[in-house]
Design a protein around this motif. Structure first.
Motif, PDB file in Angstrom:
ATOM      1  N   THR A 261     -47.151  46.767  42.269  1.00  0.00           N
ATOM      2  CA  THR A 261     -45.970  46.915  41.407  1.00  0.00           C
ATOM      3  C   THR A 261     -45.531  45.564  40.894  1.00  0.00           C
ATOM      4  O   THR A 261     -45.559  44.567  41.633  1.00  0.00           O
ATOM      5  CB  THR A 261     -44.810  47.568  42.193  1.00  0.00           C
TER       6      THR A 261
ATOM      7  N   PRO B 244     -50.776  46.036  36.967  1.00  0.00           N
ATOM      8  CA  PRO B 244     -49.992  46.018  35.721  1.00  0.00           C
ATOM      9  C   PRO B 244     -49.719  44.591  35.228  1.00  0.00           C
ATOM     10  O   PRO B 244     -49.432  43.685  36.013  1.00  0.00           O
ATOM     11  CB  PRO B 244     -48.672  46.709  36.111  1.00  0.00           C
TER      12      PRO B 244
ATOM     13  N   ALA C 149     -46.715  48.137  29.976  1.00  0.00           N
ATOM     14  CA  ALA C 149     -47.609  47.295  30.767  1.00  0.00           C
ATOM     15  C   ALA C 149     -49.044  47.751  30.575  1.00  0.00           C
ATOM     16  O   ALA C 149     -49.332  48.948  30.492  1.00  0.00           O
ATOM     17  CB  ALA C 149     -47.231  47.352  32.248  1.00  0.00           C
ATOM     18  N   ARG C 150     -49.945  46.778  30.512  1.00  0.00           N
ATOM     19  CA  ARG C 150     -51.390  47.031  30.491  1.00  0.00           C
ATOM     20  C   ARG C 150     -51.850  47.168  31.930  1.00  0.00           C
ATOM     21  O   ARG C 150     -51.552  46.309  32.776  1.00  0.00           O
ATOM     22  CB  ARG C 150     -52.099  45.876  29.791  1.00  0.00           C
ATOM     23  N   ALA C 151     -52.565  48.254  32.276  1.00  0.00           N
ATOM     24  CA  ALA C 151     -52.990  48.481  33.649  1.00  0.00           C
ATOM     25  C   ALA C 151     -54.132  49.482  33.665  1.00  0.00           C
ATOM     26  O   ALA C 151     -54.249  50.335  32.778  1.00  0.00           O
ATOM     27  CB  ALA C 151     -51.830  48.996  34.498  1.00  0.00           C
TER      28      ALA C 151
ATOM     29  N   ASN D 267     -49.255  50.788  39.655  1.00  0.00           N
ATOM     30  CA  ASN D 267     -50.478  51.583  39.781  1.00  0.00           C
ATOM     31  C   ASN D 267     -51.051  51.328  41.166  1.00  0.00           C
ATOM     32  O   ASN D 267     -50.362  50.776  42.039  1.00  0.00           O
ATOM     33  CB  ASN D 267     -51.464  51.299  38.642  1.00  0.00           C
TER      34      ASN D 267
ATOM     35  N   TYR E 262     -43.811  54.243  35.611  1.00  0.00           N
ATOM     36  CA  TYR E 262     -42.653  53.385  35.400  1.00  0.00           C
ATOM     37  C   TYR E 262     -41.425  53.925  36.121  1.00  0.00           C
ATOM     38  O   TYR E 262     -41.202  55.144  36.208  1.00  0.00           O
ATOM     39  CB  TYR E 262     -42.336  53.259  33.901  1.00  0.00           C
TER      40      TYR E 262
ATOM     41  N   ALA F 269     -43.315  48.581  36.906  1.00  0.00           N
ATOM     42  CA  ALA F 269     -44.581  49.207  36.521  1.00  0.00           C
ATOM     43  C   ALA F 269     -45.492  49.225  37.740  1.00  0.00           C
ATOM     44  O   ALA F 269     -45.681  48.187  38.398  1.00  0.00           O
ATOM     45  CB  ALA F 269     -45.231  48.445  35.368  1.00  0.00           C
TER      46      ALA F 269
ATOM     47  N   ALA G  63     -50.258  52.545  34.339  1.00  0.00           N
ATOM     48  CA  ALA G  63     -49.084  52.359  35.196  1.00  0.00           C
ATOM     49  C   ALA G  63     -48.108  53.523  35.054  1.00  0.00           C
ATOM     50  O   ALA G  63     -48.040  54.184  34.022  1.00  0.00           O
ATOM     51  CB  ALA G  63     -48.377  51.050  34.841  1.00  0.00           C
TER      52      ALA G  63
END
Length: 1003
Positions: free
Chosen positions: A108, A25, A51-53, A104, A59, A102, A57
């Motif tokens: 984190t 993220p 968030a870009r992931a 994935n 939360y 965030a 992601a």
């Protein structure tokens, strides 16, 4: 065409990376500090987080470091995408520091913290503002006194007489944006009017008005002039680089002072501006070099005033160097570093996957897979916080968790685990020997990579390889599968029936692959039995490795249930079950309740408890009332015996208007069970009292009174509310009774007062109880006598005489009253009130007493009166006595000691009394053994005395002056010691002023 082709190739590469390359993220939107107006019509707060992931992601949110349970019942929180929505915000629950997490598969990251506060601006006080009176030419300050508010930043304006006539600041008038006060350097007649302060909060878009303050200029001719007097002074100020700063100065004075600005340690910055006719200095885009000491001067023709304060410039943290995402080979050395500037110097801290890491620098030696994840570097000082994030990732590896050799039971099921370490999650595939495996009716590859095989046969033995691959690399690991004979139960447990406290056993035996160990595990109703903890009741018999018999000792009711024997080897297990029935005393009945009540009975109903496999023969009913000190007692019932098939009975012989609890206990042939839970508390109905007060008597008291006493009825016999007593009385020779009601249930007496009650007259009295239901029976009749009269005469011929400075005697003629208990002597200083008097009680057999502890040379007033149980008689005439002057407070000073033959002569100086002290009438000498208080007392008018030499031992001599006011201070001479036959005499003298030592030797 060539350009188009290149762009297409680049686009495809980007699409491939976005579709097939994962990453952790990266925040694109983070929460910001929020002020929620308490009066906001929109009843929600939204804290943004995005968030870009890849993969996307998930939360979570924290409040003050604690994770928010978004699924809790009645929660005000909800998640919309990554945003946190607070519905119907509550100041007591939702104020604090919020952060977003965030997550994935790569790790984190934690967002910056953002606060939620509730903004408010209360109304000004409703109290009327006092008028301000100022002479023309003088300065004036009108106080704004803003109401409670949050946040602290307010802007201020003033209106004159009516809205919107605003005060326009000029050289003569100034509104401080710090305090809100209005300053007028020189008041003139045009300033007359009513002024109101307007406080505005830009954060919540609200303004409030103060009550009007009347300003009354007072005419003065000629108008006087006053020197400049600074009333608004800027404080020491801290600014951040890049901020704007405003400094305020304003002065009172006539003529109107001029304000000038300077920088003590240099020139004013080029980025400065002077506003508001010189009263405000603005510094724009402040830099470090703008720090220093600033000065404002106020000048007019009558004088000047100045003020200095320091402007300090500090800075928000900024990155000098920060971490970046990277991919590192395992076992490599690697260091992450962060450096930040700021003033004060920022503190650096680290997070890994959102959790704090206690390191100053992230230095890795021989990188392992556990080191992969999302890292954050945080720099903070008192002005703020900045974050930098980076991802550290690794290719798949089986180094720490290779595929293991697995044993499986024939015809059973087996799972071969595949647990490589990889980030992101890899794709899995399997092979057996050289054959690539795929899902079928018997073989499954789980999502986590594990391989499952059903109905295992000998043909499934072989070498199995797991392959793991992600965008960081590939790895594989191989393990063997061996197939063993399955386990079978050969002797299963059977159902058993026992009584409470007996012993019994459960059989269990099994056949198994002889190359494997076998273990027997027993459970009761699904709970595994711990033979060590429960050794008091459970024991395994030792009768061969394939036998798992369980012995159950001293069986209790809790041991009843389904017993399961599990025969377990490293590759499989099999179970067999049987039931154990335990017969014992009944369980506790349930649901005890009251279905009917009277004043002396209640009808109970309950539900049957467990009979524990033996029929219930009878029930015992118990009760506890408010007077039984928490002790349960057996109740009387109707019918007397409550049969085992009953679920209802009536409890009798209860006390009216009393709180009761009841419980029920069941009994069978095996014993008595546990009691039920208590019933709800019930109060029996009211009834007429049946118990009368006891110990009725009385008599005595004050004159013209009849005092009747009794012992109150105990509370358990009140039988109802509004409990009290009926007191009846009559003279012995009359027929009609007088009745009086006493409402206090704790009352112990009644006093009947009447002027026609003759003293010492015989009365008959009796008392009974009453409540809201009626009156109870009377007590036995008692004979008492009315009170005697108080003495009616005052003692005569009172005489008082001073004995000393602190004592006097008082005497009087005895009273001839027959029923006299004694005399009261009251005395007080003539300058005091009678309320400060002291009293002495004297027996009726005496007609004199001594007053002690009086003040020296003080006039006292004395009176005497007789008293008895009816009260005090009239006082005698006041008599006055003056105590003697005090003796001298200086002790005689011993000036000589001389041994003459068989005596010792002691001499002392004359004590000279002062004007307020008694004259010396002689001296007293006490000659006593040391350690004793008594001895030989000598009186002498001389200033010396011959004392006989003492026998063996220590003696003490005390000398004091004697006056009519008493004895004065004492001089002590100790000690006189005589040792025979050599007669060594030593003297030690202690006088008022100190200690003197003397020694005389004689052989």
């Amino acid at each position: 065409w060539f350009g188009i082709k290149q762009r297409l190739i680049t686009l495809c590469r980007c699409l491939k990376e976005s579709l097939f390359t994962g990453y952790g993220p990266v925040f694109e939107e983070q929460p910001v500090d929020t002020i929620y107006p308490e009066e906001s019509p929109e009843a929600k707060i939204t804290m943004n987080c995005r968030a870009r992931a890849n993969p996307p992601a998930t939360y979570k949110w924290k409040l003050d470091g604690m994770e928010i349970d978004l699924d809790a019942g009645g929660s005000h929180y909800s998640l919309v995408g990554g945003n946190l929505v607070i519905s119907k915000p509550d100041k007591t629950e939702h104020v604090g520091q919020y952060s977003c997490l965030a997550t994935n598969t790569y790790g984190t990251v934690v967002s910056r913290e953002a606060s939620v506060q509730f903004g408010y601006l209360d109304l000004f006080s409703s109290e009327e503002r006092s008028s301000v009176y100022v002479k023309e030419g003088q300065g004036a300050v009108l106080l704004c006194a803003p109401p409670p508010h949050y946040p602290a930043e307010l802007s201020f304006r003033w209106i004159l007489n009516e809205f919107p006539t605003f005060i326009i600041p000029d050289k003569r008038r100034f509104v401080s944006q710090i305090t809100g006060n209005l300053y007028i350097s020189k008041v003139d007649s045009s300033d007359r009017g009513n002024y109101s302060c307007i406080a505005s909060s830009p954060s919540i878009s609200k303004s409030v008005f103060s009550n009007y303050i009347p300003l009354e200029p007072q005419t003065e001719r000629p108008i006087r002039k006053y020197p400049a007097d600074l009333r608004v002074k800027f404080p020491d100020t801290t600014a951040l680089v890049g901020q704007n700063v405003t400094l305020e100065c304003f002065a009172l004075g006539n003529p109107v002072p001029e304000i000038r600005w300077k920088k003590i340690d240099g020139h004013l910055p080029s980025n400065h501006e002077v506003h508001m006719t010189g009263t405000q200095l603005h510094l724009y885009n402040v830099q470090f070099e703008d720090g220093g000491t600033y000065k404002c001067e106020a000048i007019n023709s009558k004088g000047k005033d100045y003020h200095t304060a320091r402007v300090s410039v500090e800075a928000f943290p900024e990155w000098v160097e920060h971490i970046r995402s990277t991919e590192i080979d395992l076992r490599s050395d690697y260091t992450m570093s962060c450096k930040a500037s700021g003033k004060p110097n920022p503190h650096i801290r680290w997070l890994k996957n959102g959790e704090p890491v206690d390191r100053k620098e992230m230095r890795f030696s021989s990188l392992t897979f556990d080191d992969s994840g999302m890292y954050q570097c945080i720099a903070e000082n008192r002005h703020g916080v900045i974050y930098a994030s980076a991802e550290l990732h690794c290719a798949p590896t089986f180094e720490h968790n290779p595929v293991k050799r697995v044993l499986a039971a024939k015809n059973g099921r087996v799972v071969i685990e595949c647990r490589p370490r990889a980030a992101p999650k890899p794709a899995f595939s399997w092979s057996k020997d050289t054959e690539l495996l795929s899902n079928s009716t018997r073989v499954f590859i789980w999502e986590d990579g594990s391989l499952e095989i059903l109905n295992v046969t000998r043909a499934d033995e072989g070498r199995y390889t797991c392959f793991a691959e992600n965008d960081r690399g590939k790895a594989n690991s191989t393990g063997d599968l061996l197939v063993m004979d399955s386990t079978k139960i050969t002797l299963a447990p059977s159902n058993t029936d026992v009584k409470l406290g007996e012993n019994t056993s459960m059989q269990c035996a099994a056949s198994h692959d002889q190359s494997l160990d076998i273990t027997f595990i027993w459970s009761l109703d699904g709970r595994v039995i711990d033979l060590h903890i429960d050794s008091q009741h459970y024991e395994r018999t030792t009768n061969g490795s394939s036998n798992g018999e369980l012995l159950i000792k001293n069986v209790q009711l809790k041991h009843a249930g389904q017993y399961t024997c599990t025969a377990q080897t490293p590759v499989d297990n099999i179970t067999a079950s049987a039931h154990l029935v335990v017969r014992g005393p009944p369980g506790a009945p349930g649901g005890v309740r009251i279905i009917e009540k009277t004043d002396k009975s209640v009808t109970l109903q309950w539900s049957r408890g467990a009979d524990n496999h033996s029929p219930i023969s009878k029930y015992i009913i118990q009760y506890k009332d408010q007077f039984s000190n928490d002790v349960w007692k057996n109740a009387t019932t109707f019918p007397v015996n409550v049969e085992g098939n009953a679920e209802m009975t009536t409890v009798v012989d209860l006390i009216p208007w009393t709180d009761y609890e009841f419980r029920v206990i069941a009994t069978n042939t095996l014993g008595t069970g546990d009691p039920s839970n208590p019933s709800p508390i019930v109060k029996t109905l009211e009834a007429v009292p049946v118990v009368a007060p006891s110990d009725v008597g009385g008599g005595g008291g004050a004159s013209r009174e009849l005092t009747i006493t009794w012992t109150p009825v105990k509370p358990e016999y009140y039988y109802g509310p509004n409990f009290g007593y009926i007191v009846a009385f009559k003279p012995q020779d009359e027929q009609e009774w007088k009745r009086v009601a006493v409402a206090d249930p704790q009352a112990r007496r009644y006093v009947h007062k009447a002027s026609d009650i003759p003293p010492l007259t015989e009365f008959q009295v009796k008392v009974k109880a009453f409540n809201v239901q009626g009156e109870g029976p009377y007590s036995l009749t008692a004979i008492i006598y009315s009170a005697q009269d108080a003495p009616s005469e005052a003692p005569a011929v009172v005489e008082a005489r001073a004995l000393s400075a602190k004592a006097a005697t008082v005497s009087w003629m005895p009273l001839s009253y027959n029923n006299l208990d004694g005399y009261q002597v009251k005395y007080w200083e003539s300058g005091q009130s009678e309320g400060q008097a002291e009293t002495i009680a004297v027996s009726s057999r005496e007609n004199h007493t001594k007053l002690e502890n009086l003040r020296p040379y003080t006039e006292y007033i004395i009176e005497v009166r007789g008293y008895n149980s009816a009260g005090y008689g009239p006082p005698s005439h006041h008599f006055r006595v003056l105590t003697k002057k005090p003796p001298p407070d200086r002790a005689p000073k011993i000036i000589a000691k001389k041994v003459k033959g068989q005596s010792i002569n002691i001499a002392w100086e004359q004590v000279e009394p002062m004007a307020n002290e008694s004259s010396i009438e002689g001296y007293r000498v006490l000659y006593r053994p040391e350690g004793q208080t008594t001895g030989t007392l000598y009186n002498t008018y001389k200033r010396n005395i011959d004392l006989p030499l003492p026998p063996n031992g220590n003696y003490v001599v005390e000398v004091r002056a004697h006056t009519e006011g008493g004895d004065g201070a004492t001089t002590t001479m100790g000690y006189i010691t005589l040792h025979t036959p050599n007669m060594v005499l030593s003297l030690m003298v202690e006088d008022w002023w100190g200690v003197q030592y003397f020694s005389i030797s004689r052989c």
